[in-house]
Motif scaffolding. Structure first.
Motif, short mmCIF file in Angstrom:
data_model
loop_
_atom_site.label_atom_id
_atom_site.label_comp_id
_atom_site.label_asym_id
_atom_site.label_seq_id
_atom_site.Cartn_x
_atom_site.Cartn_y
_atom_site.Cartn_z
N UNK A 65 0.84 -1.17 -0.16
CA UNK A 65 -0.03 0.05 0.06
C UNK A 65 0.95 1.33 0.12
N UNK A 66 1.86 1.24 0.71
CA UNK A 66 2.75 2.42 0.51
C UNK A 66 3.27 2.66 -0.43
N UNK A 67 3.85 1.60 -1.40
CA UNK A 67 4.24 1.71 -2.83
C UNK A 67 3.24 2.35 -3.64
N UNK A 68 2.04 1.77 -3.61
CA UNK A 68 1.05 1.86 -4.38
C UNK A 68 0.63 3.56 -4.20
N UNK A 69 0.45 4.03 -2.95
CA UNK A 69 -0.27 5.34 -2.75
C UNK A 69 0.99 6.14 -2.30
N UNK A 70 2.21 5.91 -2.56
CA UNK A 70 3.41 6.97 -2.72
C UNK A 70 3.73 7.45 -0.87
N UNK A 71 3.85 6.50 0.00
CA UNK A 71 4.17 7.13 1.18
C UNK A 71 5.65 7.42 0.95
N UNK A 72 6.00 8.44 1.67
CA UNK A 72 7.61 8.73 1.61
C UNK A 72 8.03 9.84 1.03
N UNK A 73 9.21 10.01 0.73
CA UNK A 73 9.41 11.38 -0.07
C UNK A 73 8.58 11.74 -1.34
N UNK A 74 7.91 10.67 -2.01
CA UNK A 74 7.40 11.34 -3.27
C UNK A 74 6.07 11.88 -2.68
N UNK A 75 5.54 11.22 -1.78
CA UNK A 75 4.21 11.75 -1.07
C UNK A 75 4.43 13.20 -0.43
N UNK A 76 5.70 13.46 0.30
CA UNK A 76 5.78 14.75 0.73
C UNK A 76 6.30 15.87 -0.35
N UNK A 77 6.54 15.28 -1.55
CA UNK A 77 6.81 16.43 -2.34
C UNK A 77 5.57 16.93 -3.31
N UNK A 78 4.54 15.95 -2.93
CA UNK A 78 3.30 16.49 -3.86
C UNK A 78 2.00 16.39 -3.03
#
Length: 330
Positions: free
Chosen positions: A306-319
């Motif tokens: 789920x983290x990979x699919x929905x972008x948890x982490x640096x990618x999520x923080x940038x958008x």
């Protein structure tokens, strides 16, 4: 005795009830082992005003694990002789007969040989008779009603009989979760019901509990229905079931009342992932951090996936997160 070729059913222990605190230590099992019937009677009054399902769970677990059937049956007879009108005694006896009958369950009841079916129904009938002996006290404890519904559904009674028992129960205890959980089995797709029937029942349960629970019962029931593999709840179609908008609102109501419910927050996040609601998922994951309860995440939607699919982490923080999801009916 029934032929030993009928192996005991290996029942998986049920998940902790949604929104309910961790079970108390097994004091009731200790009281039962010491044959302290009066103490169990007193304990029941406390359980009935709180989490009566815990009373049932302790005895059900004990009987299925210990399998000291003859000794426990003799103890029940002793209790009945000492206190014939004991509400606790009658309910413990009903739990005993249901557990005893479960030895015959190796699959669907309808697949049992006739001899096994007759014996199975006989034991469940004894459980029902135990409850009927104290029916005048039924409204003193919601557990009487949830046990009655359970035995109706396990036995030869029709779904209509169980539905009548359910309506009698909600007239007295509309907000008791265990009563709704017990009846939900009649509509479960995993047990012969359908997605439409289950959803219709979940909405009726919300109607009964709305004054106290808000929409939480809808989420609670789907939480309990959730499983692994093909039995995991999915949100596949735009107008499919369950309705994500109602599941989400239900979990929000549940967590408003139980803000420290870590299991509930994990399950909510798991459902948000499956509904592709990125905004809700990322908010919950930020709150959860490393406090992951693995059993709340089915194998088809684990937390890492789920983290990979929905972008948890640096990618999520940038958008900024975007609300996604399906089943968002207007």
């Amino acid at each position: 005795m029934f032929p030993s070729l009928l192996l005991p059913l290996l029942l998986a222990s049920g998940a902790q009830d949604p929104g309910v605190a961790a079970p108390k230590p097994p004091l009731l099992q200790k009281q039962w082992a010491e044959r302290k019937f009066d103490a169990i009677d007193r304990s029941l009054r406390e359980w009935c005003s709180g989490d009566s399902a815990g009373f049932e769970a302790q005895f059900d677990s004990y009987f299925r694990t210990a399998q000291a059937w003859e000794a426990d049956r003799n103890a029940l007879a002793q209790w009945r002789q000492q206190t014939p009108d004991s509400l606790a005694g009658a309910m413990v006896e009903a739990i005993y007969w249901r557990a005893y009958a479960s030895q015959l369950r190796l699959g669907a009841v309808g697949q049992l040989p006739k001899e096994a079916m007759d014996f199975y129904q006989e034991q469940l009938g004894r459980g029902k008779a135990s409850l009927q002996q104290v029916k005048a006290q039924a409204n003193a404890c919601p557990l009487w009603h949830s046990l009655n519904i359970s035995l109706q559904l396990d036995g030869a009674s029709s779904r209509h009989s169980a539905a009548r028992a359910y309506l009698d129960a909600v007239l007295v205890f509309p907000n008791d979760p265990q009563i709704h959980y017990a009846m939900s089995r009649a509509y479960s797709p995993r047990l012969g019901g359908s997605a439409v029937q289950f959803d219709q029942f979940a909405r009726r349960a919300v109607f009964f509990t709305k004054s106290v629970e808000g929409g939480a019962m809808y989420a609670r029931l789907y939480w309990r229905e959730d499983g692994n593999g093909s039995e995991a709840i999915q949100f596949r179609e735009q107008r499919g079931l369950p309705e994500w908008r109602m599941v989400k609102a239900g979990f929000e109501d549940l967590l408003q009342r139980h803000p420290q419910d870590l299991r509930g927050k994990n399950k909510f996040a798991s459902f948000a992932c499956r509904a592709n609601d990125r905004e809700t998922y990322l908010k919950l994951r930020q709150e959860l951090g490393e406090r992951i309860v693995p059993e709340m995440w089915p194998d088809v939607a684990g937390v890492d996936a789920c983290d990979r699919k929905l972008g948890k982490g640096s990618a999520a923080a940038s958008s900024p997160p975007q609300a996604g999801g399906v089943n968002l009916r207007s």
